[in-house]
Structure formats: structure tokens, C-alpha cells
Write a protein that holds these residues in place. Structure first.
Motif, PDB file in Angstrom:
ATOM      1  N   LYS A  39      47.033  26.204  34.337  1.00 13.98           N
ATOM      2  CA  LYS A  39      46.459  26.252  32.991  1.00 13.98           C
ATOM      3  C   LYS A  39      45.091  26.935  32.923  1.00 13.98           C
ATOM      4  N   GLU A  40      44.513  27.219  34.073  1.00 15.91           N
ATOM      5  CA  GLU A  40      43.201  27.874  34.069  1.00 15.91           C
ATOM      6  C   GLU A  40      43.385  29.280  33.498  1.00 15.91           C
ATOM      7  N   ASP A  41      42.918  29.482  32.272  1.00 16.39           N
ATOM      8  CA  ASP A  41      43.225  30.772  31.655  1.00 16.39           C
ATOM      9  C   ASP A  41      41.990  31.584  31.274  1.00 16.39           C
ATOM     10  N   ARG A  42      40.835  31.192  31.817  1.00 15.58           N
ATOM     11  CA  ARG A  42      39.655  32.007  31.541  1.00 15.58           C
ATOM     12  C   ARG A  42      39.736  33.309  32.337  1.00 15.58           C
ATOM     13  N   ARG A  43      39.299  34.392  31.753  1.00 19.40           N
ATOM     14  CA  ARG A  43      39.324  35.710  32.385  1.00 19.40           C
ATOM     15  C   ARG A  43      37.956  36.357  32.214  1.00 19.40           C
ATOM     16  N   THR A 437      27.553  38.810  36.104  1.00 20.65           N
ATOM     17  CA  THR A 437      28.044  39.288  37.384  1.00 20.65           C
ATOM     18  C   THR A 437      29.507  38.952  37.643  1.00 20.65           C
ATOM     19  N   PRO A 438      30.309  39.935  38.012  1.00 26.55           N
ATOM     20  CA  PRO A 438      31.651  39.588  38.491  1.00 26.55           C
ATOM     21  C   PRO A 438      31.515  38.740  39.754  1.00 26.55           C
ATOM     22  N   ILE A 439      32.508  37.866  39.953  1.00 21.81           N
ATOM     23  CA  ILE A 439      32.570  37.106  41.203  1.00 21.81           C
ATOM     24  C   ILE A 439      33.747  37.626  42.010  1.00 21.81           C
ATOM     25  N   VAL A 440      33.463  38.004  43.259  1.00 20.32           N
ATOM     26  CA  VAL A 440      34.563  38.380  44.137  1.00 20.32           C
ATOM     27  C   VAL A 440      34.871  37.199  45.052  1.00 20.32           C
ATOM     28  N   ASP A 441      36.023  36.599  44.808  1.00 20.94           N
ATOM     29  CA  ASP A 441      36.484  35.463  45.619  1.00 20.94           C
ATOM     30  C   ASP A 441      37.314  36.077  46.735  1.00 20.94           C
ATOM     31  N   THR A 442      36.725  36.157  47.924  1.00 21.19           N
ATOM     32  CA  THR A 442      37.323  36.934  49.009  1.00 21.19           C
ATOM     33  C   THR A 442      38.068  36.034  49.980  1.00 21.19           C
ATOM     34  N   TRP A 443      39.379  36.246  50.083  1.00 23.14           N
ATOM     35  CA  TRP A 443      40.162  35.498  51.070  1.00 23.14           C
ATOM     36  C   TRP A 443      40.348  36.340  52.317  1.00 23.14           C
ATOM     37  N   TRP A 444      40.026  35.754  53.430  1.00 24.85           N
ATOM     38  CA  TRP A 444      40.283  36.387  54.738  1.00 24.85           C
ATOM     39  C   TRP A 444      40.040  35.357  55.810  1.00 24.85           C
ATOM     40  N   VAL A 451      38.044  41.345  54.695  1.00 25.45           N
ATOM     41  CA  VAL A 451      38.627  40.793  53.463  1.00 25.45           C
ATOM     42  C   VAL A 451      40.029  41.362  53.242  1.00 25.45           C
ATOM     43  N   MET A 452      40.948  40.492  52.887  1.00 24.94           N
ATOM     44  CA  MET A 452      42.337  40.896  52.632  1.00 24.94           C
ATOM     45  C   MET A 452      42.686  40.804  51.143  1.00 24.94           C
ATOM     46  N   ILE A 453      42.295  39.681  50.546  1.00 24.05           N
ATOM     47  CA  ILE A 453      42.659  39.422  49.146  1.00 24.05           C
ATOM     48  C   ILE A 453      41.383  39.164  48.375  1.00 24.05           C
ATOM     49  N   SER A 454      41.185  39.923  47.321  1.00 28.79           N
ATOM     50  CA  SER A 454      39.952  39.775  46.540  1.00 28.79           C
ATOM     51  C   SER A 454      40.078  40.589  45.263  1.00 28.79           C
ATOM     52  N   PRO A 455      39.359  40.152  44.226  1.00 30.52           N
ATOM     53  CA  PRO A 455      39.238  41.036  43.071  1.00 30.52           C
ATOM     54  C   PRO A 455      38.435  42.271  43.485  1.00 30.52           C
ATOM     55  N   LEU A 456      38.614  43.378  42.786  1.00 33.93           N
ATOM     56  CA  LEU A 456      37.689  44.509  42.927  1.00 33.93           C
ATOM     57  C   LEU A 456      36.762  44.445  41.716  1.00 33.93           C
ATOM     58  N   PRO A 457      35.456  44.440  41.939  1.00 32.45           N
ATOM     59  CA  PRO A 457      34.533  44.111  40.848  1.00 32.45           C
ATOM     60  C   PRO A 457      34.572  45.088  39.673  1.00 32.45           C
ATOM     61  N   GLY A 458      35.008  46.322  39.919  1.00 33.66           N
ATOM     62  CA  GLY A 458      35.064  47.282  38.819  1.00 33.66           C
ATOM     63  C   GLY A 458      36.446  47.419  38.215  1.00 33.66           C
ATOM     64  N   THR A 460      39.149  44.423  38.446  1.00 33.23           N
ATOM     65  CA  THR A 460      39.907  43.203  38.206  1.00 33.23           C
ATOM     66  C   THR A 460      39.249  42.293  37.180  1.00 33.23           C
ATOM     67  N   ALA A 461      40.041  41.785  36.253  1.00 27.16           N
ATOM     68  CA  ALA A 461      39.548  40.724  35.371  1.00 27.16           C
ATOM     69  C   ALA A 461      39.706  39.411  36.138  1.00 27.16           C
ATOM     70  N   GLY A 462      38.589  38.855  36.586  1.00 21.72           N
ATOM     71  CA  GLY A 462      38.631  37.697  37.482  1.00 21.72           C
ATOM     72  C   GLY A 462      39.096  36.425  36.797  1.00 21.72           C
ATOM     73  N   LYS A 463      39.816  35.621  37.568  1.00 20.70           N
ATOM     74  CA  LYS A 463      40.233  34.294  37.089  1.00 20.70           C
ATOM     75  C   LYS A 463      39.546  33.267  37.978  1.00 20.70           C
ATOM     76  N   PRO A 464      38.850  32.299  37.405  1.00 20.05           N
ATOM     77  CA  PRO A 464      38.140  31.314  38.236  1.00 20.05           C
ATOM     78  C   PRO A 464      39.100  30.532  39.121  1.00 20.05           C
ATOM     79  N   GLY A 465      38.949  30.702  40.433  1.00 11.87           N
ATOM     80  CA  GLY A 465      39.805  29.969  41.354  1.00 11.87           C
ATOM     81  C   GLY A 465      40.867  30.822  42.013  1.00 11.87           C
TER      82      GLY A 465
END
Ligand code: WTA
Length: 680
Positions: A39-43, A437-444, A451-458, A460-465
Motif C-alpha cells: 500500500k505504500e504509494d508515495r512517489r 533530494t532524491p534518495i538512492v536506496d542501494t541494495w548490494w 551496487v546492484m539494485i538502486s534507483p537512478l537519481p535522475g 527513477t521516481a523513488g518509492k519509500p522502502g
């Protein structure tokens, strides 16, 4: 993974009572749960200016997919090679990969010399900030080149040659980086052992990789006082016979025991060495370092990274994920160099990219709670990379602390090490990032090297979490038990489906364990098994749920500890929580939650346990309702800040809490066990 020591907590020590489970699980509640999970739908869209000028744009995904090896060859061109490779990838001997075959390269040359040769010698490489206020040092690339050359000459004089291993056990001082680069320069793989590890842990790592030289210091500053390091090395020498020489930096000036046969002062050996040193080019697959990861069972695994592919991955991802503008950005990663994040995102990535960065020695709240924010203000930090555990600690102190500082220089914030719960994400973005500021949540992982999985700050529309999608060049998926890709809206195991340049090459000295740990689970498909659970949302974006062993199975339904923690933390009285799956005769596993209340919540009131249980029920659904909620003063964490769920599971299942030697503070378990005794 970045090192953040737990911040002090308030005196709210109360113990909850167990809460009886009264509802049974129905299919309807399952459906409700799934709906709630998603249900987290903030972008958060990328800022327009950032998007327009981004280093990596949306088309990179397709380009990389169309020709993956060509894409990586292009990224490898970011580096300066002595000999160019003649083959990008050899994957014929799976799971043992070779990248950039025939290429030769020197990692230290790439991180230092080439910037000086390009006329950027006067640029500051490191703004070093010691913990004692006013104890700072700015080091230019030209100075760094001289020091690394001196240290390379000194190590050679101590008998270290190509292929020999060197252990580094140091605080966050510039010499730590110099030592790593000096090793790289002479082709001696380093193994950095986090300064918070004990003599035993140090000795077992030195023993395992047979390191003949240890670089250390008398000590470093932590929480306003000098703490000692050299005694642990002295003690380690009584537990392993591998150590021939110990090179000691004088940092604090405290007394140290001295053995003339073995100990050598850094200021003599390095200070007296020549600044002339010609770097040798090594094979792309020459070992660069061994990084031990604390496996949950058995002895730690020595993860081996090699040179060309690793450096390519670190440099590319640092540039892409942080949208690095090397001429104007000031970068700061709060990790300790004793962890992989410090290797890839303090040393190799940023320096290969010629950035100016901050390096801070001490604890986040010393001498005052706002120390980090003051450093951001003082140095005009633009890119900031830290861990959710730190963010949650700061949330506990309240926004009044960071609000006192001007952090308008920040343009991108990074997160790493564990899933970031939406509350922490929003707080980070709002209070630290001023909603800009965009947040890059980096999984690796240590194993993935970069880093393998992450938004690209320019882009991706980030989703919290959500860590969102694999970055260009990387192919990740979420699969079921049989290795089939799960449809959007479902969960499974996180895998990487094709090899990548910065992947681990093996576990030091144990090829079988390497093949078995990472490649046997989905052998038929040839996938790398990351050991994490994840789900794909309706858009196909990835939400990492935590280690598979942290995923609970309650009445046959898979539940994530992280999501329940996140639900608890969203309650206004809760500062932090940890959830474990405890074995239960009725439901297989049951949810047990440990909760730290916020200072202002006092003891939470007489109904706190029911209140929290209802809250989880409301946030996620009845299925996630904890069997037991315990209010505790603190959570057991490793020195790297990770919650030790294994210990909490032991308490929840009524066992003795076994080995607590990796805990930052072992007395915490006594408090929690005592709480358990009174609450049941
Ligand atoms: C977890 C740290 C969710 C994950 C770089 C992984 C994360 C383990 C994230 C590796 C993230 C790391 N979201 N989980 N952004 N980043 N993890 O080897 O469980 O210390 O498997 O490397 O941390 O930890 P390691």
C-alpha cells in the motif's frame, strides 16, 4: 553496513506483558495482508534539473540489455589500463568468472596518479575530520600520490611482495586509505579488519589468509576519548604465528607495548621512504582484496575481489548511482573502511572517479549530537551516503538537532545495508534533505562488490522502502523455490541472473564453499543466490525484505520481519523495533517483537502492548499481529550496527543466548533476558 555505533538511548526501561493471540488466520486476512504490504504509494520524481543533466539516463537500461558485455566494456573504459583486454568475459568455467581477460591495470594508479597526471594534483582528495574538534587535515591528490608511493616503498622494504597478504586494522584516519592503496599498488591483497573486532577475530582472519604484515595504529578517537588498537594486534600475535611485521601509525600518542623485532613506526618506515614509486600493471584478475563477512554460522567467509572488474564496477556505480559531478560535488560516505561499503564507496569508487570527499574518524554524536550535520554544513557536502540504522537513531533524537544546521548543499542521499523503512525514508528526505533530494536506496552485498539494485537519481521516481530495479548492466529477478520468475505482486528469492564484473571470484581458500553457498540453490538456472527475500510490486519494482533466514513463516504464510518492524516504528510511541520468527507449536513460527519506545513516550502507558499489537494489525493485518511484544531498553547489535536477530530468537524461544562476542555491548542481552523473565 556502514559503521554506526548505536546512539545512547533514554532511561525508559519497562517490560511489557505477553499478548495473547486471539484470532485465527483466515484466507481473508492473507489477502488483507498482501494488500497492506503493497500500500505504500508515495512517489518522488527526480528534480527536473537533476534529471536533465543526469550522468545516466533512462536509455542506458536498454543499451545495457541489448549488449551487456559491450556495455561493461564501455564502463571499463572509465579506467586507465596498461594493456587493454582482449576478451570481456569468460564464463565457461561457471561459477568461476574472469573479466577483461588479457588486460593489465594498477588500481592505485587509477585512484591517484592519473588524476595528478591530468593536472588535478592540487584538488583535495580527502577532507579528513578527526573526532577531536579542530583536528582536521586536507589531503590533495598530489599529496596522496606521495604518501601512497612512500607506503608502497615501505611495505616492499618490509618484505611484502606481489601476492602477499597484508592485514589492515585501523581507525578512520587517512593512513588507512594510504595503506590500502599502497597494497594495491604493489599487488599485495589487503584484508581490512574492522577496528571494533576483537583480537580473536583479527587473529582468525589473519590466520585464514596468512597475512604476514599488519598495519595498525596506537589507537583512535571514539566518543571523545582515545581508544586503543595496538594491544589487540599484540594479543593476536599470541594466537597466530603468521605475523612477521607490524607497521604502527602514531595517532593518539598513547603508550604502546613495543617489540623491536616486529614493530615498526609508520612515521619512520613510511615517512623515511622515497616518494618515487613506479606502479606495476597487474593482470585484471589479480586479487585486490579479501573481505571477511560475518556469516551467521561457521567461520567467516573471506570474500575475494579481483582488480579490473571490481574497479570497473565500483567506479561505474559510484558515478551512476550518485550522479557524480567530480568538479563540484563533495561526497561523504559514513561507512567504516572495515566494511565493503568503505572499500567500494570511500576508497576505490570515489578515488577512481577523482572526487573530493569527507572522511570522519569518530562517532556521530561526539562531542555533540549534531556533529554529522555540522560536518555537512562546514564542508558543503552534496552527496551523502549512510545507513538506515543511523537515520533511525537520529530520528530518536528529534528533528530539532539537524534543524540547527544549514544542509542546503545536499543534492542526493544514499542508504545502504538494510531495507529502509518508509518512516525513516521520509524523515531522511524531509529533515536531512529538505524535501529536495532524491534518495538512492542501494541494495548490494560484500559479495557483489558494488551496487546492484538502486534507483537512478535522475531517472527513477523513488518509492519509500523500495530499492526499485537493477541498475543498467545488472540483471536481477525474484524467483520461487524452483527458480521461476514470480509474477508482479508476489515474493520470493532475490537472484542475479547473469555475471557482473565486480562479483566475488571465490571464498578465499574454499572454492567449494563458494560454489555451494551462492550457486547451488539455483544451479539449473545458473543464478547467483543472494540469500535475501524480496517481492515485486505491481510495477515490477523490487522490495528487499531481508535475509531469507529473517523471513518468517506463520501458518504457512510468509511474513517479513522488516515489514512488521516498519509497522511498529510508524507508531508515534515507537523509536525502534526488531521482530523475529520464533518457533510455535500451533503456527510453525510466530511473530515476537522487541520494541524501544521514544523518550517522550515514557513507559508507554498501561495498555502499550495492546496498543502496539492493534497498530500492527491495522497496518499490516491480523496475520502479522505479534504473539508477544516486549518493551526493551536497547537492541543487541553487532559493531556494524546490524541487529542480531539470532540472539532475539534465542530469547523468544527460551534458549540460552549462546555466543555474544560479536555484540557491540554484551550486557544488553542480560537486560533483554531479564525483561523476558519478568514478562512471561
Ligand atoms: C542487506 C552491505 C535491503 C541485505 C553493502 C544484503 C539491504 C546484506 C540493502 C548485505 C538495501 C544491504 N535494502 N537490504 N538497500 N543493502 N542489504 O554484505 O540483506 O554487509 O544481503 O553488504 O545487507 O550486507 P553486507
Amino acid at each position: 553496513q556502514p559503521l554506526v555505533t548505536t546512539l545512547p538511548v533514554g532511561p525508559n526501561v519497562t517490560c511489557g506483558t505477553p499478548f495473547d493471540q486471539e484470532t485465527t488466520v483466515s484466507d481473508q486476512s492473507t489477502a488483507e495482508t498482501l494488500a497492506n504490504l503493497l500500500k505504500e504509494d508515495r512517489r518522488f520524481e527526480p528534480p527536473a534539473e537533476l534529471a536533465a543533466d543526469a550522468n545516466v539516463k533512462a536509455n542506458a537500461y536498454d543499451a545495457a540489455q541489448a549488449d551487456r558485455e559491450g556495455f561493461w566494456a564501455q564502463q571499463a573504459e572509465r579506467l586507465t589500463w596498461a594493456t587493454k583486454w582482449d576478451q570481456v568475459l569468460d564464463w565457461s568455467n561457471k561459477p568461476f568468472a574472469k573479466w577483461f581477460l588479457g588486460g593489465t591495470i594498477n588500481a592505485a594508479y587509477n585512484c591517484v596518479d592519473r588524476h595528478v597526471e591530468a593536472g588535478r594534483g592540487d584538488k583535495v582528495a580527502i577532507h579528513w575530520v578527526g573526532e577531536p574538534e579542530g583536528d582536521t587535515r586536507d589531503i590533495t591528490y598530489a599529496q596522496l600520490k606521495d604518501e601512497v608511493s612512500q607506503a608502497a616503498n615501505a611495505l616492499t622494504a618490509l618484505g611484502v611482495g606481489k601476492g602477499d597478504r597484508v592485514a589492515i586494522y585501523m581507525p578512520m584516519i587517512p593512513e588507512a586509505i594510504v595503506a590500502m592503496l599502497a597494497c594495491a599498488r604493489i599487488g599485495a591483497p589487503h584484508t581490512v579488519v574492522f577496528g571494533g573486532f576483537s583480537a580473536d577475530a583479527l587473529a582468525s582472519r589473519i590466520d585464514d589468509c596468512e597475512a604476514k604484515v599488519v598495519v595498525t595504529s596506537d589507537g583512535g578517537y571514539r566518543r571523545g576519548a582515545p581508544s586503543a588498537l595496538k594491544p589487540a594486534v599484540d594479543e593476536a600475535r599470541t594466537k597466530t604465528d603468521k605475523i612477521e611485521k607490524v607497521l604502527v601509525v602514531r595517532r593518539t600518542g598513547q603508550d604502546v607495548a613495543w617489540d623491536d623485532e616486529v614493530d615498526v613506526w609508520w612515521h619512520d618506515a613510511v615517512g623515511g621512504a622515497s616518494t618515487e614509486h613506479t606502479p606495476e600493471a597487474f593482470d585484471a584478475e589479480h586479487p585486490l582484496y579479501v573481505m571477511y563477512t560475518s556469516g551467521t554460522t561457521g567461520k567467516p567467509k573471506g570474500i575475494l575481489h579481483t582488480t579490473g572488474g571490481y574497479l570497473t564496477g565500483a567506479s561505474y556505480t559510484h558515478n551512476a548511482v550518485f550522479d557524480l559531478k567530480p568538479d563540484t560535488d563533495v561526497y561523504w560516505c559514513t561507512a567504516d573502511i572495515g566494511w565493503v561499503t568503505g572499500h567500494s564507496y570511500i576508497v576505490y569508487g570515489p578515488l577512481a572517479n577523482g572526487v573530493t570527499q569527507v572522511l570522519y574518524e569518530g562517532t556521530p554524536d561526539s562531542p555533540e549530537p549534531g556533529r554529522w550535520w555540522k560536518i555537512i554544513q562546514d564542508y558543503g557536502v552534496t552527496l551523502f551516503y549512510t545507513a538506515p540504522t543511523a537515520i533511525r537513531s537520529f530520528m530518536k533524537q528529534g528533528h530539532e538537532v539537524p534543524d540547527k544546521f544549514d544542509m542546503s548543499s545536499l543534492r542526493i542521499l544514499g542508504s545502504v545495508g538494510e531495507p529502509i523503512n518508509p518512516e525513516a525514508y521520509i524523515w531522511y528526505r524531509h529533515v536531512i534533505g529538505g524535501d529536495r533530494t532524491p534518495i538512492v536506496d542501494t541494495w548490494w552485498q560484500t559479495e557483489t562488490g558494488a551496487v546492484m539494485i538502486s534507483p537512478l537519481p535522475g531517472v527513477t521516481a523513488g518509492k519509500p522502502g523500495s530499492a526499485m530495479t537493477a541498475i543498467p548492466g545488472i540483471e536481477a529477478d525474484v524467483v520461487d523455490d524452483e527458480g521461476n520468475s514470480v509474477p508482479n505482486g508476489s515474493g520470493g528469492y532475490l537472484v542475479i541472473t547473469s555475471p557482473w564484473p565486480s562479483m566475488l571470484r571465490t571464498i578465499w581458500g574454499d572454492d567449494d564453499r563458494y560454489a555451494d553457498t551462492y550457486w547451488s540453490r539455483f544451479k539449473a538456472q545458473g543464478y547467483y543466490f543472494a540469500g535475501d527475500g524480496a517481492k515485486k510490486d505491481e510495477d515490477g519494482d523490487i522490495w528487499v525484505l531481508g535475509r531469507v533466514d529473517d523471513v518468517m513463516n506463520v501458518s504457512g504464510h510468509r511474513l517479513s520481519t522488516t515489514e512488521i518492524e516498519s509497522a511498529l516504528v510508524s507508531h508515534p510511541k515507537v523509536a525502534e523495533s526488531a521482530v523475529v520468527g520464533a518457533s510455535d507449536p500451533d503456527t510453525g513460527q510466530a511473530v515476537v517483537a522487541y520494541v524501544i519506545l521514544r523518550n517522550e513516550a515514557g513507559d508507554g502507558g498501561p495498555d502499550i502492548v495492546k496498543e502496539l499489537s492493534d497498530h500492527v494489525r491495522k497496518e499490516i493485518g491480523p496475520i502479522a499481529k505479534p504473539r508477544q511484544i516486549m518493551i526493551v531498553p536497547e537492541l543487541p547489535k553487532t559493531r556494524s550496527g546490524k541487529i542480531m536477530r539470532r540472539l532475539l530468537r534465542d530469547v523468544a524461544e527460551g534458549r540460552d543466548v549462546g555466543d555474544t562476542q560479536t555484540l557491540a555491548d554484551a550486557s544488553i542481552m542480560d537486560l533483554i533476558s531479564a525483561g523476558q523473565a519478568t514478562s512471561t
